[in-house]
Design a protein around this motif. Structure first.
Motif, PDB file in Angstrom:
ATOM      1  N   ARG A   1       1.172  -1.120  -0.552  1.00  0.00           N
ATOM      2  CA  ARG A   1      -0.023  -0.253  -0.060  1.00  0.00           C
ATOM      3  C   ARG A   1       0.923   1.375   0.113  1.00  0.00           C
ATOM      4  O   ARG A   1       2.144   1.388   0.563  1.00  0.00           O
ATOM      5  CB  ARG A   1      -0.768  -0.015   0.683  1.00  0.00           C
ATOM      6  N   ARG A   2       0.064   2.428  -0.800  1.00  0.00           N
ATOM      7  CA  ARG A   2       0.731   3.957  -0.128  1.00  0.00           C
ATOM      8  C   ARG A   2       0.567   4.571   0.913  1.00  0.00           C
ATOM      9  O   ARG A   2       0.256   5.694   0.471  1.00  0.00           O
ATOM     10  CB  ARG A   2       0.555   4.144  -1.752  1.00  0.00           C
ATOM     11  N   HIS A   3      -0.103   3.925   1.917  1.00  0.00           N
ATOM     12  CA  HIS A   3      -0.990   4.333   2.734  1.00  0.00           C
ATOM     13  C   HIS A   3      -1.056   3.706   4.931  1.00  0.00           C
ATOM     14  O   HIS A   3      -0.071   2.724   4.360  1.00  0.00           O
ATOM     15  CB  HIS A   3      -2.005   5.140   2.568  1.00  0.00           C
ATOM     16  N   LEU A   4      -0.626   4.742   5.193  1.00  0.00           N
ATOM     17  CA  LEU A   4      -0.981   3.955   6.770  1.00  0.00           C
ATOM     18  C   LEU A   4      -1.137   2.476   6.564  1.00  0.00           C
ATOM     19  O   LEU A   4      -2.423   2.203   6.673  1.00  0.00           O
ATOM     20  CB  LEU A   4      -1.551   4.548   7.703  1.00  0.00           C
TER      21      LEU A   4
ATOM     22  N   GLY B   1      17.793   4.900   2.329  1.00  0.00           N
ATOM     23  CA  GLY B   1      17.474   5.032   2.926  1.00  0.00           C
ATOM     24  C   GLY B   1      15.867   4.261   3.447  1.00  0.00           C
ATOM     25  O   GLY B   1      15.446   4.406   2.256  1.00  0.00           O
ATOM     26  N   SER B   2      15.614   4.177   4.772  1.00  0.00           N
ATOM     27  CA  SER B   2      13.457   3.797   4.670  1.00  0.00           C
ATOM     28  C   SER B   2      13.552   4.918   6.041  1.00  0.00           C
ATOM     29  O   SER B   2      13.940   5.248   6.424  1.00  0.00           O
ATOM     30  CB  SER B   2      13.961   3.112   4.758  1.00  0.00           C
ATOM     31  N   VAL B   3      12.227   5.147   5.842  1.00  0.00           N
ATOM     32  CA  VAL B   3      11.538   5.315   6.606  1.00  0.00           C
ATOM     33  C   VAL B   3      10.068   5.215   7.003  1.00  0.00           C
ATOM     34  O   VAL B   3       9.488   4.887   5.687  1.00  0.00           O
ATOM     35  CB  VAL B   3      11.521   7.092   7.636  1.00  0.00           C
ATOM     36  N   SER B   4       8.999   4.574   7.954  1.00  0.00           N
ATOM     37  CA  SER B   4       7.435   4.061   8.524  1.00  0.00           C
ATOM     38  C   SER B   4       7.113   4.492   8.865  1.00  0.00           C
ATOM     39  O   SER B   4       7.385   5.772   9.644  1.00  0.00           O
ATOM     40  CB  SER B   4       7.380   2.773   8.522  1.00  0.00           C
ATOM     41  N   LEU B   5       5.572   4.493   8.485  1.00  0.00           N
ATOM     42  CA  LEU B   5       4.075   5.634   8.968  1.00  0.00           C
ATOM     43  C   LEU B   5       3.540   4.108   9.353  1.00  0.00           C
ATOM     44  O   LEU B   5       2.954   3.279   8.433  1.00  0.00           O
ATOM     45  CB  LEU B   5       3.268   6.001   8.001  1.00  0.00           C
ATOM     46  N   VAL B   6       3.944   4.197  10.467  1.00  0.00           N
ATOM     47  CA  VAL B   6       2.916   3.130  11.513  1.00  0.00           C
ATOM     48  C   VAL B   6       1.992   3.289  12.242  1.00  0.00           C
ATOM     49  O   VAL B   6       1.498   4.750  12.622  1.00  0.00           O
ATOM     50  CB  VAL B   6       3.883   2.136  12.030  1.00  0.00           C
TER      51      VAL B   6
ATOM     52  N   LEU C   1       7.506  12.394   5.297  1.00  0.00           N
ATOM     53  CA  LEU C   1       6.427  11.252   5.989  1.00  0.00           C
ATOM     54  C   LEU C   1       5.932  12.482   6.134  1.00  0.00           C
ATOM     55  O   LEU C   1       4.635  11.566   6.488  1.00  0.00           O
ATOM     56  CB  LEU C   1       7.217  10.713   6.867  1.00  0.00           C
ATOM     57  N   VAL C   2       5.743  13.628   7.108  1.00  0.00           N
ATOM     58  CA  VAL C   2       5.197  14.315   7.234  1.00  0.00           C
ATOM     59  C   VAL C   2       4.265  14.683   6.267  1.00  0.00           C
ATOM     60  O   VAL C   2       2.945  14.800   6.717  1.00  0.00           O
ATOM     61  CB  VAL C   2       5.764  15.106   7.757  1.00  0.00           C
ATOM     62  N   ALA C   3       5.157  14.569   4.823  1.00  0.00           N
ATOM     63  CA  ALA C   3       3.382  15.730   4.489  1.00  0.00           C
ATOM     64  C   ALA C   3       2.537  14.379   3.680  1.00  0.00           C
ATOM     65  O   ALA C   3       2.096  14.899   3.217  1.00  0.00           O
ATOM     66  CB  ALA C   3       4.483  15.306   2.511  1.00  0.00           C
ATOM     67  N   LEU C   4       3.235  13.076   3.669  1.00  0.00           N
ATOM     68  CA  LEU C   4       2.224  11.988   3.575  1.00  0.00           C
ATOM     69  C   LEU C   4       0.646  12.006   4.718  1.00  0.00           C
ATOM     70  O   LEU C   4      -0.476  11.716   4.480  1.00  0.00           O
ATOM     71  CB  LEU C   4       2.946  10.432   3.407  1.00  0.00           C
ATOM     72  N   ALA C   5       1.192  12.183   5.690  1.00  0.00           N
ATOM     73  CA  ALA C   5       0.417  11.974   7.541  1.00  0.00           C
ATOM     74  C   ALA C   5      -0.626  13.455   7.217  1.00  0.00           C
ATOM     75  O   ALA C   5      -1.677  13.012   7.116  1.00  0.00           O
ATOM     76  CB  ALA C   5       1.429  12.229   8.654  1.00  0.00           C
ATOM     77  N   ALA C   6       0.287  14.493   6.502  1.00  0.00           N
ATOM     78  CA  ALA C   6      -0.855  15.374   6.143  1.00  0.00           C
ATOM     79  C   ALA C   6      -1.645  15.194   4.346  1.00  0.00           C
ATOM     80  O   ALA C   6      -2.687  15.502   4.816  1.00  0.00           O
ATOM     81  CB  ALA C   6      -0.376  16.961   5.901  1.00  0.00           C
ATOM     82  N   ARG C   7      -1.083  14.352   3.935  1.00  0.00           N
ATOM     83  CA  ARG C   7      -2.377  14.407   3.184  1.00  0.00           C
ATOM     84  C   ARG C   7      -3.450  13.285   3.226  1.00  0.00           C
ATOM     85  O   ARG C   7      -3.673  13.313   2.632  1.00  0.00           O
ATOM     86  CB  ARG C   7      -1.778  13.907   2.264  1.00  0.00           C
ATOM     87  N   GLU C   8      -2.893  12.549   3.893  1.00  0.00           N
ATOM     88  CA  GLU C   8      -3.922  11.385   5.034  1.00  0.00           C
ATOM     89  C   GLU C   8      -4.652  12.409   5.895  1.00  0.00           C
ATOM     90  O   GLU C   8      -5.454  11.323   6.202  1.00  0.00           O
ATOM     91  CB  GLU C   8      -3.306  10.317   5.399  1.00  0.00           C
TER      92      GLU C   8
ATOM     93  N   PRO D   1      -3.952  13.988  12.302  1.00  0.00           N
ATOM     94  CA  PRO D   1      -3.867  15.294  12.605  1.00  0.00           C
ATOM     95  C   PRO D   1      -2.681  15.458  13.358  1.00  0.00           C
ATOM     96  O   PRO D   1      -1.728  16.032  14.068  1.00  0.00           O
ATOM     97  CB  PRO D   1      -4.732  15.509  13.868  1.00  0.00           C
ATOM     98  N   ARG D   2      -2.188  14.371  13.584  1.00  0.00           N
ATOM     99  CA  ARG D   2      -0.919  14.032  15.047  1.00  0.00           C
ATOM    100  C   ARG D   2       0.337  12.551  14.824  1.00  0.00           C
ATOM    101  O   ARG D   2      -0.931  12.168  14.344  1.00  0.00           O
ATOM    102  CB  ARG D   2      -1.558  14.529  16.666  1.00  0.00           C
ATOM    103  N   LEU D   3       1.642  12.922  14.218  1.00  0.00           N
ATOM    104  CA  LEU D   3       2.767  12.407  14.254  1.00  0.00           C
ATOM    105  C   LEU D   3       3.040  12.110  15.717  1.00  0.00           C
ATOM    106  O   LEU D   3       3.561  12.848  15.679  1.00  0.00           O
ATOM    107  CB  LEU D   3       3.411  12.462  13.056  1.00  0.00           C
ATOM    108  N   TRP D   4       3.295  10.751  16.123  1.00  0.00           N
ATOM    109  CA  TRP D   4       4.366  11.088  17.000  1.00  0.00           C
ATOM    110  C   TRP D   4       5.105   9.898  16.638  1.00  0.00           C
ATOM    111  O   TRP D   4       5.852   8.915  15.373  1.00  0.00           O
ATOM    112  CB  TRP D   4       3.768   9.697  18.380  1.00  0.00           C
ATOM    113  N   LEU D   5       6.852   9.955  18.206  1.00  0.00           N
ATOM    114  CA  LEU D   5       7.748   9.070  17.423  1.00  0.00           C
ATOM    115  C   LEU D   5       7.968   9.030  18.812  1.00  0.00           C
ATOM    116  O   LEU D   5       7.819  10.226  19.423  1.00  0.00           O
ATOM    117  CB  LEU D   5       8.985  10.053  16.629  1.00  0.00           C
ATOM    118  N   PHE D   6       9.313   8.291  18.391  1.00  0.00           N
ATOM    119  CA  PHE D   6      10.206   8.134  20.105  1.00  0.00           C
ATOM    120  C   PHE D   6      11.543   7.722  19.657  1.00  0.00           C
ATOM    121  O   PHE D   6      11.783   7.063  18.564  1.00  0.00           O
ATOM    122  CB  PHE D   6       9.427   7.035  21.604  1.00  0.00           C
ATOM    123  N   THR D   7      12.336   8.642  20.493  1.00  0.00           N
ATOM    124  CA  THR D   7      13.819   8.579  19.776  1.00  0.00           C
ATOM    125  C   THR D   7      14.808   8.715  21.388  1.00  0.00           C
ATOM    126  O   THR D   7      14.535   9.429  21.760  1.00  0.00           O
ATOM    127  CB  THR D   7      14.430   9.816  19.211  1.00  0.00           C
TER     128      THR D   7
END
Length: 159
Positions: A50-53, A67-72, A109-116, A119-125
């Protein structure tokens, strides 16, 4: 040096085994053996459908993954009550670091979240709070994940 393209993993499902190895090698210790290479590969195969969450973006140069990054929906069961959209598994090949690829992957990834309409995206580091803060993420607090201190951060994606 060629231009780097950032594409959905759905466009390059052949990258799944390599990304799974990278992700597992980098973060399996954080999950204390509760995340096997097979589980990691299965998750990424699902993302490649898929191309969405939930999904993954891949940075490619001359067709080679850098490299890569995931939206989960969930990045760690311990934090499932905080939010339902997470940036996870930002990884850039060591030889490709210092070129801004991590920043590009996060911004995409943030732009993808906005298109979807998320309202809020989280992460831990565990150690890269300043990197994410420089990209507009806000520190929400600290938590412990399997005995390791992590910083919780969020951002409100805007279209």
């Amino acid at each position: 040096m060629s231009a780097v393209a950032i594409v959905p993993l759905a466009d390059r499902p052949d990258c799944v085994p390599l990304l799974a190895r990278w992700h597992h090698d980098e973060w399996a210790g954080l999950y204390e053996g509760a995340w096997t290479l097979e589980e990691c590969e299965s998750e990424l195969r699902d993302h490649a459908s898929r191309r969405h969450l939930p999904t993954t973006l891949v940075a490619l140069e001359d067709g080679r993954p850098l490299g890569s990054v995931s939206l989960v929906r969930e990045d760690a069961p311990e934090f499932r009550d905080l939010g339902d959209a997470w940036l996870a598994s930002l990884y850039v090949l060591p030889a490709a670091r210092g070129r801004g690829l991590g920043k590009r992957l996060v911004r995409e990834l943030v732009a993808l979240a906005a298109r979807e309409g998320l309202p809020r995206l989280w992460l831990f580091t565990p150690e890269h709070e300043a990197f994410y803060a420089g990209l507009g993420w806000q520190r929400v607090g600290e938590a412990s994940l399997h005995g390791r201190r992590v910083t919780l951060m969020d951002i409100r994606p805007q279209a």
